[in-house]
Design a protein around this motif. Structure first.
Motif, PDB file in Angstrom:
ATOM      1  N   ILE A  75       0.833  -1.205   0.000  1.00 46.15           N
ATOM      2  CA  ILE A  75       0.000   0.000   0.000  1.00 46.15           C
ATOM      3  C   ILE A  75       0.867   1.255   0.000  1.00 46.15           C
ATOM      4  O   ILE A  75       0.566   2.233  -0.685  1.00 46.15           O
ATOM      5  CB  ILE A  75      -0.968  -0.010   1.213  1.00 46.15           C
ATOM      6  CG1 ILE A  75      -1.963  -1.165   1.108  1.00 46.15           C
ATOM      7  CG2 ILE A  75      -1.700   1.324   1.364  1.00 46.15           C
ATOM      8  CD1 ILE A  75      -2.929  -1.043  -0.041  1.00 46.15           C
ATOM      9  N   TRP A  76       1.960   1.234   0.790  1.00 45.41           N
ATOM     10  CA  TRP A  76       2.831   2.407   0.860  1.00 45.41           C
ATOM     11  C   TRP A  76       3.403   2.751  -0.508  1.00 45.41           C
ATOM     12  O   TRP A  76       3.532   3.934  -0.849  1.00 45.41           O
ATOM     13  CB  TRP A  76       3.963   2.173   1.856  1.00 45.41           C
ATOM     14  CG  TRP A  76       3.464   2.104   3.265  1.00 45.41           C
ATOM     15  CD1 TRP A  76       3.292   0.974   4.015  1.00 45.41           C
ATOM     16  CD2 TRP A  76       3.047   3.194   4.074  1.00 45.41           C
ATOM     17  NE1 TRP A  76       2.791   1.289   5.249  1.00 45.41           N
ATOM     18  CE2 TRP A  76       2.636   2.662   5.319  1.00 45.41           C
ATOM     19  CE3 TRP A  76       2.974   4.568   3.892  1.00 45.41           C
ATOM     20  CZ2 TRP A  76       2.172   3.457   6.359  1.00 45.41           C
ATOM     21  CZ3 TRP A  76       2.510   5.355   4.927  1.00 45.41           C
ATOM     22  CH2 TRP A  76       2.104   4.791   6.136  1.00 45.41           C
ATOM     23  N   ALA A  77       3.740   1.760  -1.284  1.00 47.68           N
ATOM     24  CA  ALA A  77       4.303   2.008  -2.623  1.00 47.68           C
ATOM     25  C   ALA A  77       3.263   2.671  -3.521  1.00 47.68           C
ATOM     26  O   ALA A  77       3.584   3.596  -4.274  1.00 47.68           O
ATOM     27  CB  ALA A  77       4.799   0.703  -3.248  1.00 47.68           C
ATOM     28  N   GLY A  78       2.026   2.228  -3.441  1.00 47.11           N
ATOM     29  CA  GLY A  78       0.959   2.826  -4.244  1.00 47.11           C
ATOM     30  C   GLY A  78       0.755   4.302  -3.912  1.00 47.11           C
ATOM     31  O   GLY A  78       0.681   5.157  -4.799  1.00 47.11           O
ATOM     32  N   PHE A  79       0.690   4.596  -2.615  1.00 51.85           N
ATOM     33  CA  PHE A  79       0.523   5.991  -2.213  1.00 51.85           C
ATOM     34  C   PHE A  79       1.767   6.815  -2.527  1.00 51.85           C
ATOM     35  O   PHE A  79       1.681   8.002  -2.856  1.00 51.85           O
ATOM     36  CB  PHE A  79       0.169   6.082  -0.720  1.00 51.85           C
ATOM     37  CG  PHE A  79      -1.289   5.871  -0.450  1.00 51.85           C
ATOM     38  CD1 PHE A  79      -2.178   6.934  -0.532  1.00 51.85           C
ATOM     39  CD2 PHE A  79      -1.774   4.610  -0.136  1.00 51.85           C
ATOM     40  CE1 PHE A  79      -3.529   6.743  -0.291  1.00 51.85           C
ATOM     41  CE2 PHE A  79      -3.125   4.415   0.113  1.00 51.85           C
ATOM     42  CZ  PHE A  79      -4.008   5.481   0.022  1.00 51.85           C
ATOM     43  N   GLY A  80       2.949   6.187  -2.444  1.00 55.60           N
ATOM     44  CA  GLY A  80       4.198   6.884  -2.776  1.00 55.60           C
ATOM     45  C   GLY A  80       4.257   7.259  -4.254  1.00 55.60           C
ATOM     46  O   GLY A  80       4.677   8.367  -4.604  1.00 55.60           O
TER      47      GLY A  80
END
Length: 122
Positions: A75-80
């Protein structure tokens, strides 16, 4: 008919000129009020549309970030990725600030002059 004295004619003419000046000032005041009211209604409309568009964009970007996070299984990669894209767009907008400002200024001037042109036609 009686002949009017020069002083009487002068007084009547002075009164007429005073009324003309007063009416001209009143007309100018009313025209300014009309322009301000039209401009404020346009600004209010644009602000409402901008708020709704911003909310829709926020939802769209959140959906995109969640989708990319699911694809990458992080999820963090998507938001990043979405945040990085927004920062790139922000930097581009900062570099083209002057043309955007000039365009907005020209549109405001065109709006204010538009009502003057319409009055000349009438």
């Amino acid at each position: 008919m009686e002949e009017k004295k020069a002083s009487t004619l002068f007084e009547e003419m002075k009164d007429d000129v005073a009324k003309y000046i007063t009416n001209t000032l009143e007309l100018g005041k009313l025209e300014i009020i009309e322009k301000i009211s039209k401009a404020s209604s346009n600004i209010s409309y644009v602000l409402v549309i901008a708020f709704v568009a911003l909310f829709a964009l926020l939802m769209l970007l959140t959906t995109l970030a969640l989708y990319l996070g699911e694809l990458l299984q992080n999820i963090w990669a998507g938001f990043g990725i979405v945040s990085g894209g927004i920062l790139v767009i922000l930097l581009i907008l900062l570099f083209v600030k002057k043309p955007i400002r000039n365009s907005i200024t020209n549109k405001v001037i065109r709006f204010l002059m538009e009502s003057d042109d319409n009055e000349d036609i009438k």
